[in-house]
Scaffold this motif. Sequence first.
Motif, PDB file in Angstrom:
ATOM      1  N   VAL A   1       0.839  -1.204   0.000  1.00 53.60           N
ATOM      2  CA  VAL A   1       0.000   0.000   0.000  1.00 53.60           C
ATOM      3  C   VAL A   1       0.873   1.252   0.000  1.00 53.60           C
ATOM      4  N   ILE A   2       1.950   1.230   0.765  1.00 55.99           N
ATOM      5  CA  ILE A   2       2.869   2.378   0.810  1.00 55.99           C
ATOM      6  C   ILE A   2       3.597   2.528  -0.519  1.00 55.99           C
ATOM      7  N   ASP A   3       3.979   1.414  -1.124  1.00 54.82           N
ATOM      8  CA  ASP A   3       4.690   1.472  -2.400  1.00 54.82           C
ATOM      9  C   ASP A   3       3.789   1.951  -3.525  1.00 54.82           C
ATOM     10  N   PHE A   4       2.486   1.669  -3.425  1.00 57.58           N
ATOM     11  CA  PHE A   4       1.539   2.085  -4.449  1.00 57.58           C
ATOM     12  C   PHE A   4       1.173   3.554  -4.217  1.00 57.58           C
ATOM     13  N   ASP A   5       1.720   4.444  -5.033  1.00 53.31           N
ATOM     14  CA  ASP A   5       1.510   5.884  -4.844  1.00 53.31           C
ATOM     15  C   ASP A   5       0.604   6.504  -5.908  1.00 53.31           C
ATOM     16  N   ASN A   6      -0.181   5.677  -6.610  1.00 52.89           N
ATOM     17  CA  ASN A   6      -1.162   6.130  -7.591  1.00 52.89           C
ATOM     18  C   ASN A   6      -0.540   6.784  -8.821  1.00 52.89           C
ATOM     19  N   THR A   7       0.747   6.597  -9.038  1.00 51.89           N
ATOM     20  CA  THR A   7       1.396   7.116 -10.239  1.00 51.89           C
ATOM     21  C   THR A   7       1.217   6.118 -11.388  1.00 51.89           C
ATOM     22  N   ASP A   8       1.534   6.567 -12.587  1.00 47.29           N
ATOM     23  CA  ASP A   8       1.461   5.681 -13.741  1.00 47.29           C
ATOM     24  C   ASP A   8       2.400   4.493 -13.576  1.00 47.29           C
ATOM     25  N   THR A   9       3.581   4.740 -13.020  1.00 46.47           N
ATOM     26  CA  THR A   9       4.551   3.663 -12.793  1.00 46.47           C
ATOM     27  C   THR A   9       3.996   2.621 -11.843  1.00 46.47           C
ATOM     28  N   ALA A  10       3.367   3.060 -10.763  1.00 51.84           N
ATOM     29  CA  ALA A  10       2.808   2.125  -9.782  1.00 51.84           C
ATOM     30  C   ALA A  10       1.671   1.312 -10.386  1.00 51.84           C
ATOM     31  N   TRP A  11       0.819   1.955 -11.151  1.00 52.30           N
ATOM     32  CA  TRP A  11      -0.288   1.233 -11.774  1.00 52.30           C
ATOM     33  C   TRP A  11       0.230   0.170 -12.731  1.00 52.30           C
ATOM     34  N   ARG A  12       1.218   0.509 -13.556  1.00 55.37           N
ATOM     35  CA  ARG A  12       1.732  -0.461 -14.520  1.00 55.37           C
ATOM     36  C   ARG A  12       2.447  -1.616 -13.809  1.00 55.37           C
ATOM     37  N   LYS A  13       3.094  -1.321 -12.695  1.00 54.56           N
ATOM     38  CA  LYS A  13       3.810  -2.359 -11.954  1.00 54.56           C
ATOM     39  C   LYS A  13       2.844  -3.387 -11.371  1.00 54.56           C
ATOM     40  N   TYR A  14       1.819  -2.918 -10.699  1.00 52.67           N
ATOM     41  CA  TYR A  14       0.926  -3.827  -9.985  1.00 52.67           C
ATOM     42  C   TYR A  14      -0.233  -4.331 -10.838  1.00 52.67           C
ATOM     43  N   ASP A  15      -0.507  -3.653 -11.951  1.00 48.28           N
ATOM     44  CA  ASP A  15      -1.604  -4.098 -12.803  1.00 48.28           C
ATOM     45  C   ASP A  15      -1.278  -5.410 -13.517  1.00 48.28           C
ATOM     46  N   ALA A  16      -0.015  -5.780 -13.507  1.00 45.81           N
ATOM     47  CA  ALA A  16       0.405  -7.002 -14.210  1.00 45.81           C
ATOM     48  C   ALA A  16       0.065  -8.276 -13.441  1.00 45.81           C
ATOM     49  N   ILE A  17      -0.318  -8.157 -12.162  1.00 47.51           N
ATOM     50  CA  ILE A  17      -0.600  -9.348 -11.362  1.00 47.51           C
ATOM     51  C   ILE A  17      -2.010  -9.275 -10.780  1.00 47.51           C
ATOM     52  N   THR A  18      -2.505 -10.425 -10.343  1.00 49.21           N
ATOM     53  CA  THR A  18      -3.844 -10.468  -9.755  1.00 49.21           C
ATOM     54  C   THR A  18      -3.789 -10.097  -8.280  1.00 49.21           C
ATOM     55  N   ALA A  19      -4.957  -9.793  -7.740  1.00 50.16           N
ATOM     56  CA  ALA A  19      -5.039  -9.500  -6.307  1.00 50.16           C
ATOM     57  C   ALA A  19      -4.637 -10.728  -5.488  1.00 50.16           C
ATOM     58  N   ARG A  20      -5.014 -11.907  -5.947  1.00 48.49           N
ATOM     59  CA  ARG A  20      -4.652 -13.127  -5.213  1.00 48.49           C
ATOM     60  C   ARG A  20      -3.138 -13.291  -5.148  1.00 48.49           C
ATOM     61  N   GLU A  21      -2.458 -13.038  -6.279  1.00 45.08           N
ATOM     62  CA  GLU A  21      -0.998 -13.112  -6.298  1.00 45.08           C
ATOM     63  C   GLU A  21      -0.386 -12.090  -5.343  1.00 45.08           C
ATOM     64  N   LEU A  22      -0.986 -10.921  -5.282  1.00 46.03           N
ATOM     65  CA  LEU A  22      -0.502  -9.877  -4.372  1.00 46.03           C
ATOM     66  C   LEU A  22      -0.586 -10.352  -2.921  1.00 46.03           C
ATOM     67  N   PHE A  23      -1.741 -10.862  -2.530  1.00 50.81           N
ATOM     68  CA  PHE A  23      -1.928 -11.320  -1.152  1.00 50.81           C
ATOM     69  C   PHE A  23      -0.986 -12.487  -0.829  1.00 50.81           C
ATOM     70  N   LYS A  24      -0.753 -13.343  -1.805  1.00 52.17           N
ATOM     71  CA  LYS A  24       0.154 -14.471  -1.612  1.00 52.17           C
ATOM     72  C   LYS A  24       1.588 -13.985  -1.414  1.00 52.17           C
ATOM     73  N   GLN A  25       2.023 -13.027  -2.248  1.00 47.58           N
ATOM     74  CA  GLN A  25       3.387 -12.508  -2.162  1.00 47.58           C
ATOM     75  C   GLN A  25       3.677 -11.883  -0.802  1.00 47.58           C
ATOM     76  N   PHE A  26       2.667 -11.265  -0.211  1.00 45.97           N
ATOM     77  CA  PHE A  26       2.880 -10.571   1.058  1.00 45.97           C
ATOM     78  C   PHE A  26       2.445 -11.404   2.267  1.00 45.97           C
ATOM     79  N   GLY A  27       2.268 -12.697   2.064  1.00 50.81           N
ATOM     80  CA  GLY A  27       2.140 -13.627   3.178  1.00 50.81           C
ATOM     81  C   GLY A  27       0.829 -13.625   3.923  1.00 50.81           C
ATOM     82  N   CYS A  28      -0.272 -13.288   3.262  1.00 48.81           N
ATOM     83  CA  CYS A  28      -1.566 -13.311   3.943  1.00 48.81           C
ATOM     84  C   CYS A  28      -1.987 -14.754   4.240  1.00 48.81           C
ATOM     85  N   ALA A  29      -2.563 -14.962   5.385  1.00 51.87           N
ATOM     86  CA  ALA A  29      -3.046 -16.295   5.759  1.00 51.87           C
ATOM     87  C   ALA A  29      -4.177 -16.716   4.834  1.00 51.87           C
ATOM     88  N   GLU A  30      -4.286 -18.019   4.600  1.00 51.21           N
ATOM     89  CA  GLU A  30      -5.334 -18.543   3.731  1.00 51.21           C
ATOM     90  C   GLU A  30      -6.723 -18.157   4.240  1.00 51.21           C
TER      91      GLU A  30
END
Length: 540
Positions: free
Chosen positions: A176-205
Amino acid sequence: MSLAACWRLTLTFPPPTSSRTSPCFSPRSRTGFRCRASSGQAHAAIGGPNDKEKKKVVVVGSGWAGLGAAHHLCNQGFDVTVIERGSDFGVLDEVGIRGYWYTYRNIFNLVDELGIKPFTNWTKFAQYSAEGLEVEFPVFQDLPQLPAPFGTLYYTQFAQLPLVDRLTSLPLTAAVIDFDNTDTAWRKYDAITARELFKQFGCAESLYRNILSPLLQVGLSAPAEQCSAAATLGLLSYIFAHQKDFDLVWCRGTSREKIFKPWMESLTNKGCKFEKGTQLTDFVLNEETGSISEVVCDGEVYNADAIVLAVGISTLQKIIENSAVLCTREEFLKVLNLASIDVLSVKLWLDRKVNIPNACNACSGFDNSFGWTFFDLNAIHDDHKDSSVTVLQADFYHANELLPLKDEQIVSRAVSYLSKYIKDFKNVTVTNKKIGRFPKSLTHFFPGSYKDTMRGATSFPNLFMAGDWIITRHGSCSQEKSYVTGLEAANRAVDYLEEGSFAKIIPVEEDEPHIQALRSLNRSFKEITAQLPLSSYFLQ
């Protein structure tokens, strides 16, 4: 520096030319081509002699975005015509019942300006999974304020999720801190799914399955594995930036009745014209200036000095497919790659009063392909407060598989789902029903969609875009984003026509000091790492 000066510095438009000061009242004296309008009738201004001197703006779409643009342009004295292809205005904003977050500062400012009181008090709400009640969200602003995100985590009442599972959400704060609503941030995170995001950051099942996934199925209207991680972070940043941001109010009736009707009456009194049941078919392009001079609708022609397209993705796609003008531009052709979401709305009248613990509820389970909400209308809508029976509404998102069902099948499923959560529901009888099917009615923020999404300005100098799917750096979402982009489109029209003043758009509240500090540290770290050898070699 004035607001107008600030806007001119922050928005990049073509430099003024002589065509900006010449009203396009009639194309007869200019060269150009007409598409499907050889027998059309040109619409002149309606009113007194002074109306002929006004520059004309055509707004296509009558939701939050369209009326937002029309509202400001009418206030600036332009001759505004709002075109709606449906049989009524604001109809797409009736797709399901949607709350209004504490962060909707521009919408709240609008209703104050209109002098109306359409909303309930701040309301707590609940979230259910297949296992039953999972979460009850209090009214956060009534509680002692803690630094974000700790207040939201501490005060939220988890019925089943263990503390250790809840704590696995904290590493997600780094994204959330890394995502600063810039074009760069959108292009970086838009390439993956929300599930992949939660998995990468260690969310419990269990956290993902029972809390985060259902939240997205309602907030972004699609399963997490079909949601862009960028859109997910944009939503989380917006509603969790401050403890009170997650608080909600609801409309005390339909938004059309409580908000759009008095809003349109106000606009009509200011001279705004409304044309409903009118299908936009194409535009007339002035080849000399590169601007659009006329809007063609069902054989009729509306002269325009500026145009605001404030329609949803599926509607715009149909316009593009039939337009000889728009299909010549790459930015519009890319819109054909985007997608929309089906919604099903079920309103039920029961034969008795049923005790529903919370007026507003979000749900998942049963089938992971869709999420849904249900509302006790006796507690929310004025028309049902004194009813002797329970009236409720259930809205299903990403409801592709439900739309083809017959009404009786839909009611049976809705009652079956509700009986899992509401004990008194098992023996009720449905005495009346109202089923609403809304195919391709909501924006689908799927992974990879950002690159094909449009900005507010287009390659046509006098055509501007608005809607909840349009790229903006404001930081809002849903209805607030639609309204804000409508104001931004109006400001672009003001800038292009060089008349009037700019709308004041209330910015999203600044981050709390500790979040600002972490964002600043993160930016500095990225600037340093960008200077390292091979920093751009590896896939980001």
